[in-house]
Design a protein around this motif. Sequence first.
Motif, PDB file in Angstrom:
ATOM      1  N   ILE A 518       0.879  -1.173   0.000  1.00  0.00           N
ATOM      2  CA  ILE A 518       0.000   0.000   0.000  1.00  0.00           C
ATOM      3  C   ILE A 518       0.913   1.218   0.000  1.00  0.00           C
ATOM      4  O   ILE A 518       1.792   1.301   0.861  1.00  0.00           O
ATOM      5  N   PRO A 519       0.778   2.134  -0.945  1.00  0.00           N
ATOM      6  CA  PRO A 519       1.648   3.313  -0.914  1.00  0.00           C
ATOM      7  C   PRO A 519       1.531   4.006   0.443  1.00  0.00           C
ATOM      8  O   PRO A 519       0.470   4.016   1.063  1.00  0.00           O
ATOM      9  N   MET A 520       2.655   4.536   0.876  1.00  0.00           N
ATOM     10  CA  MET A 520       2.660   5.141   2.196  1.00  0.00           C
ATOM     11  C   MET A 520       2.471   6.646   2.052  1.00  0.00           C
ATOM     12  O   MET A 520       3.218   7.308   1.331  1.00  0.00           O
ATOM     13  N   VAL A 521       1.479   7.168   2.736  1.00  0.00           N
ATOM     14  CA  VAL A 521       1.182   8.589   2.583  1.00  0.00           C
ATOM     15  C   VAL A 521       1.881   9.365   3.693  1.00  0.00           C
ATOM     16  O   VAL A 521       1.740   9.048   4.869  1.00  0.00           O
ATOM     17  N   VAL A 522       2.674  10.356   3.298  1.00  0.00           N
ATOM     18  CA  VAL A 522       3.447  11.125   4.278  1.00  0.00           C
ATOM     19  C   VAL A 522       3.110  12.602   4.121  1.00  0.00           C
ATOM     20  O   VAL A 522       3.063  13.116   3.005  1.00  0.00           O
ATOM     21  N   GLU A 523       2.878  13.238   5.247  1.00  0.00           N
ATOM     22  CA  GLU A 523       2.552  14.658   5.192  1.00  0.00           C
ATOM     23  C   GLU A 523       3.815  15.480   5.409  1.00  0.00           C
ATOM     24  O   GLU A 523       4.609  15.191   6.296  1.00  0.00           O
ATOM     25  N   LEU A 524       3.983  16.506   4.601  1.00  0.00           N
ATOM     26  CA  LEU A 524       5.198  17.312   4.691  1.00  0.00           C
ATOM     27  C   LEU A 524       4.885  18.726   5.165  1.00  0.00           C
ATOM     28  O   LEU A 524       3.829  19.277   4.858  1.00  0.00           O
ATOM     29  N   THR A 525       5.837  19.305   5.880  1.00  0.00           N
ATOM     30  CA  THR A 525       5.697  20.719   6.243  1.00  0.00           C
ATOM     31  C   THR A 525       6.076  21.556   5.024  1.00  0.00           C
ATOM     32  O   THR A 525       6.612  21.042   4.038  1.00  0.00           O
ATOM     33  N   ALA A 526       5.849  22.857   5.137  1.00  0.00           N
ATOM     34  CA  ALA A 526       6.139  23.726   3.999  1.00  0.00           C
ATOM     35  C   ALA A 526       7.597  23.621   3.583  1.00  0.00           C
ATOM     36  O   ALA A 526       7.918  23.478   2.404  1.00  0.00           O
ATOM     37  N   SER A 527       8.516  23.658   4.571  1.00  0.00           N
ATOM     38  CA  SER A 527       9.920  23.650   4.167  1.00  0.00           C
ATOM     39  C   SER A 527      10.327  22.268   3.663  1.00  0.00           C
ATOM     40  O   SER A 527      11.167  22.146   2.771  1.00  0.00           O
ATOM     41  N   GLN A 528       9.708  21.231   4.216  1.00  0.00           N
ATOM     42  CA  GLN A 528       9.992  19.895   3.686  1.00  0.00           C
ATOM     43  C   GLN A 528       9.521  19.773   2.241  1.00  0.00           C
ATOM     44  O   GLN A 528      10.168  19.140   1.424  1.00  0.00           O
ATOM     45  N   GLN A 529       8.381  20.413   1.956  1.00  0.00           N
ATOM     46  CA  GLN A 529       7.889  20.357   0.571  1.00  0.00           C
ATOM     47  C   GLN A 529       8.873  20.974  -0.404  1.00  0.00           C
ATOM     48  O   GLN A 529       9.086  20.469  -1.496  1.00  0.00           O
ATOM     49  N   ILE A 530       9.465  22.085   0.021  1.00  0.00           N
ATOM     50  CA  ILE A 530      10.426  22.762  -0.855  1.00  0.00           C
ATOM     51  C   ILE A 530      11.613  21.845  -1.125  1.00  0.00           C
ATOM     52  O   ILE A 530      12.050  21.655  -2.258  1.00  0.00           O
ATOM     53  N   GLU A 531      12.118  21.240  -0.051  1.00  0.00           N
ATOM     54  CA  GLU A 531      13.254  20.340  -0.210  1.00  0.00           C
ATOM     55  C   GLU A 531      12.863  19.128  -1.034  1.00  0.00           C
ATOM     56  O   GLU A 531      13.614  18.661  -1.875  1.00  0.00           O
ATOM     57  N   TYR A 532      11.667  18.631  -0.774  1.00  0.00           N
ATOM     58  CA  TYR A 532      11.209  17.454  -1.500  1.00  0.00           C
ATOM     59  C   TYR A 532      11.171  17.739  -3.003  1.00  0.00           C
ATOM     60  O   TYR A 532      11.683  16.959  -3.810  1.00  0.00           O
ATOM     61  N   ALA A 533      10.610  18.904  -3.360  1.00  0.00           N
ATOM     62  CA  ALA A 533      10.511  19.244  -4.780  1.00  0.00           C
ATOM     63  C   ALA A 533      11.897  19.256  -5.413  1.00  0.00           C
ATOM     64  O   ALA A 533      12.089  18.868  -6.559  1.00  0.00           O
ATOM     65  N   ARG A 534      12.879  19.681  -4.627  1.00  0.00           N
ATOM     66  CA  ARG A 534      14.220  19.816  -5.160  1.00  0.00           C
ATOM     67  C   ARG A 534      14.892  18.450  -5.352  1.00  0.00           C
ATOM     68  O   ARG A 534      15.651  18.251  -6.296  1.00  0.00           O
ATOM     69  N   ILE A 535      14.629  17.524  -4.439  1.00  0.00           N
ATOM     70  CA  ILE A 535      15.409  16.283  -4.503  1.00  0.00           C
ATOM     71  C   ILE A 535      14.578  15.045  -4.814  1.00  0.00           C
ATOM     72  O   ILE A 535      15.075  13.928  -4.736  1.00  0.00           O
ATOM     73  N   ALA A 536      13.310  15.245  -5.217  1.00  0.00           N
ATOM     74  CA  ALA A 536      12.438  14.084  -5.448  1.00  0.00           C
ATOM     75  C   ALA A 536      13.035  13.102  -6.462  1.00  0.00           C
ATOM     76  O   ALA A 536      12.976  11.881  -6.255  1.00  0.00           O
ATOM     77  N   ASP A 537      13.613  13.626  -7.524  1.00  0.00           N
ATOM     78  CA  ASP A 537      14.169  12.727  -8.542  1.00  0.00           C
ATOM     79  C   ASP A 537      15.288  11.870  -7.966  1.00  0.00           C
ATOM     80  O   ASP A 537      15.361  10.665  -8.217  1.00  0.00           O
ATOM     81  N   GLU A 538      16.156  12.537  -7.195  1.00  0.00           N
ATOM     82  CA  GLU A 538      17.276  11.792  -6.625  1.00  0.00           C
ATOM     83  C   GLU A 538      16.781  10.752  -5.613  1.00  0.00           C
ATOM     84  O   GLU A 538      17.290   9.640  -5.544  1.00  0.00           O
ATOM     85  N   LEU A 539      15.756  11.116  -4.855  1.00  0.00           N
ATOM     86  CA  LEU A 539      15.172  10.152  -3.927  1.00  0.00           C
ATOM     87  C   LEU A 539      14.651   8.943  -4.695  1.00  0.00           C
ATOM     88  O   LEU A 539      14.863   7.793  -4.302  1.00  0.00           O
ATOM     89  N   GLY A 540      13.987   9.205  -5.800  1.00  0.00           N
ATOM     90  CA  GLY A 540      13.448   8.133  -6.635  1.00  0.00           C
ATOM     91  C   GLY A 540      14.556   7.214  -7.109  1.00  0.00           C
ATOM     92  O   GLY A 540      14.444   5.983  -7.046  1.00  0.00           O
ATOM     93  N   ALA A 541      15.663   7.841  -7.547  1.00  0.00           N
ATOM     94  CA  ALA A 541      16.782   7.038  -8.044  1.00  0.00           C
ATOM     95  C   ALA A 541      17.419   6.233  -6.924  1.00  0.00           C
ATOM     96  O   ALA A 541      18.148   5.281  -7.158  1.00  0.00           O
ATOM     97  N   ASN A 542      17.159   6.620  -5.681  1.00  0.00           N
ATOM     98  CA  ASN A 542      17.690   5.873  -4.542  1.00  0.00           C
ATOM     99  C   ASN A 542      16.676   4.889  -3.971  1.00  0.00           C
ATOM    100  O   ASN A 542      16.825   4.411  -2.850  1.00  0.00           O
ATOM    101  N   GLY A 543      15.639   4.656  -4.691  1.00  0.00           N
ATOM    102  CA  GLY A 543      14.701   3.628  -4.269  1.00  0.00           C
ATOM    103  C   GLY A 543      13.406   4.149  -3.679  1.00  0.00           C
ATOM    104  O   GLY A 543      12.466   3.391  -3.511  1.00  0.00           O
TER     105      GLY A 543
END
Length: 654
Positions: A518-543
């Motif tokens: 089941i996909p895991m749903v995670v809630e992010l804070t505003a600053s986490q969202q900014i960081e997430y947007a920046r590194i989402a691709d790299e996170l994906g490439a890391n699994g």
Amino acid sequence: MGRIRVLPDAVANQIAAGEVVERPASVVKEMLENSLDAGASAIRVEAESGGRRMIRITDDGHGMLRDDSMLAFERHATSKLSSLKDLQSIATLGFRGEALPSIASVSRLTLETRSPEETTGTRVEIHGGKMIKCEEAALAAGTILTVRDLFFNVPPRKKFLRSDQTELAHIASLVTHYSLAHPDKTFELYHDYRELLQVTPVASLRERVFQVFGAQVLDDVIDLGTREVELKLPPPHPHAEPVAAEDLVRPFLLRGFVSRPQVQKYNRSSIYLFVNGRLIKDRLLLHAISAAYYNLMPPGAFPFALLFLDCDAEEVDVNVHPSKTEVRFRHSSFVHDFVRDAIRGSLIESRPASALPMPEPPRAQPAAALPYSEFTQTLENARLELPEWRSVLPEPAAGPDGVADADLPVFSGGRIEPRIELPSPAPAAPPVDVAPSRLKVPNHHGGAPAGVQLDGMPSLDVLKDLRPIGQLHESFIIAAGRDGLWIVDQHVAHERILFEQVLKQRAAGRLEKQQLLIPMVVELTASQQIEYARIADELGANGFESEPFGNRTIAIKTAPVDVKPSQIESILFEILEVAERELRGASLDELRRNIAASIACQAAIKINMRLDQTRLDWLLARLAECEYPTNCPHGRPIALRYSTREILKGFHRI
Ligand code: ADP
Ligand code: MG
């Protein structure tokens, strides 16, 4: 009509200010340098609100004559340089004549100054580059410069300023380190009327280090003494202008302190470099320092260093950048090798004192201690808990004359029972592994004290032959090796294994990952969202494959195989947090290492966990395959070794 215009002075000054004045600390730096150039013996720095509201520097230097005090605010007005020739051998800290006009153009500035040659002083007030007042004033000899409301007329720059605490930390660091460069002078620093530093003249750098940092730091550092080398220039071409023989010899002197290899910092902020009395940043010297510690420290860890390099002014170009924080050496590789070998030599000569657990002698309080708790804390943490056991640093093989272990402490006491304090099982601070790519330093010849083989890379093959005997406290693996007895920290060892595995798989572009049911749903804070947007691709490439899922939430669909679903969220948060704190603007490589370190730390076997024989064997075998099996991604040692030689010595058999 032509389109090109010469900019009015006011505009030119503001543009220059962009380069010279970055933050309150840059004002402090320029003014400290001016006070020192003016021969001051006591300098007081006061700041309010991190220096944004007010910075005041008071010195007892030679002050300015009335006419000069006006001229000082003209662009390129300086008393320190008069010809192009002088530029090649600058003996003062300032020379560009840019600081005062630049600062005056972006603040409300008051200069109060009197030269001992005149009976009355002068007060000049300038707001945003505009002269408001210039009057006679009764003043003591010396100079007081007050800078208020920095960047009040340049709002975009004001926005770049960080919190008061951060700005203050930069100021404190500057004043501290200039105070280290001048032990013979008085320095004071006050913030919002609170005293942060107060040091009186002392005779030596060592005493000043004690005043500023306290006795603890003196124990953790090695005094380089004064190291000297002479560069011999080739004689000039027979047809060129003749040069006196003594001008062909260029002495270089290096003084200062470096930390023992056990002291490991995770960034370069504890490295202070002075060239001819000027605080600078220099990649060449940073590299020389890393090279000196090569093999003594894990890649990505940095020492504390306070270095003063002095040389002929002609050997170094200080006019590289308007803020004068960079230099260029004329004979750069010579300087690099000299600094590297001088530090390396000192590290090898000074064997860390045998540190059997003994009651601590009472320590004298330092005269003035900055809030440097973070600094000393790190030094404290970095100490090995079992100092009499050798941390498994690569060691030189025995030389032909039988000199072995020359650069490492040798167990010297008769006490074998080590005091083991189990670390608390909770993971420590989030891992940060912002390591630069591993330095490859070629073997060098010469520069080492006789009889010591510097770069004999040890063979870590011994790890392959380790035979696990059992577990201590369900946390440490005790193993017998060809060369003695080993204790391996199971968590840290597994962390290293996973770290290298993730990096390797990522580099090959094939990370083993698991599909979450089941996909895991995670809630992010505003600053986490900014960081997430920046590194989402790299996170994906890391699994960690994920996709936005409604407002502020993301759905994670996959995770690396070694990660348990219950760990996903905390790994993700850790990565996002560190990414925000440390890695803004860091390279992709650093981001990758950081992600790998987070995964490794969370997924690794914990301490206080029983391991059966198969797992013990497996862990040691995998560790032996690691490229860098000596330290975890955060620099902690993985294994301690008690060599056969030490065992024999301990039993008085040799
Ligand atoms: P620079 O230091 O490059 O000469 P600055 O703009 O920093 O340029 O200072 C201009 C001149 O003002 C200096 O050359 C010096 O003559 C004078 N000056 C600045 N600060 C002081 C001070 N604290 N004491 C005496 N003279 C000063
Ligand atoms: Mg100056």
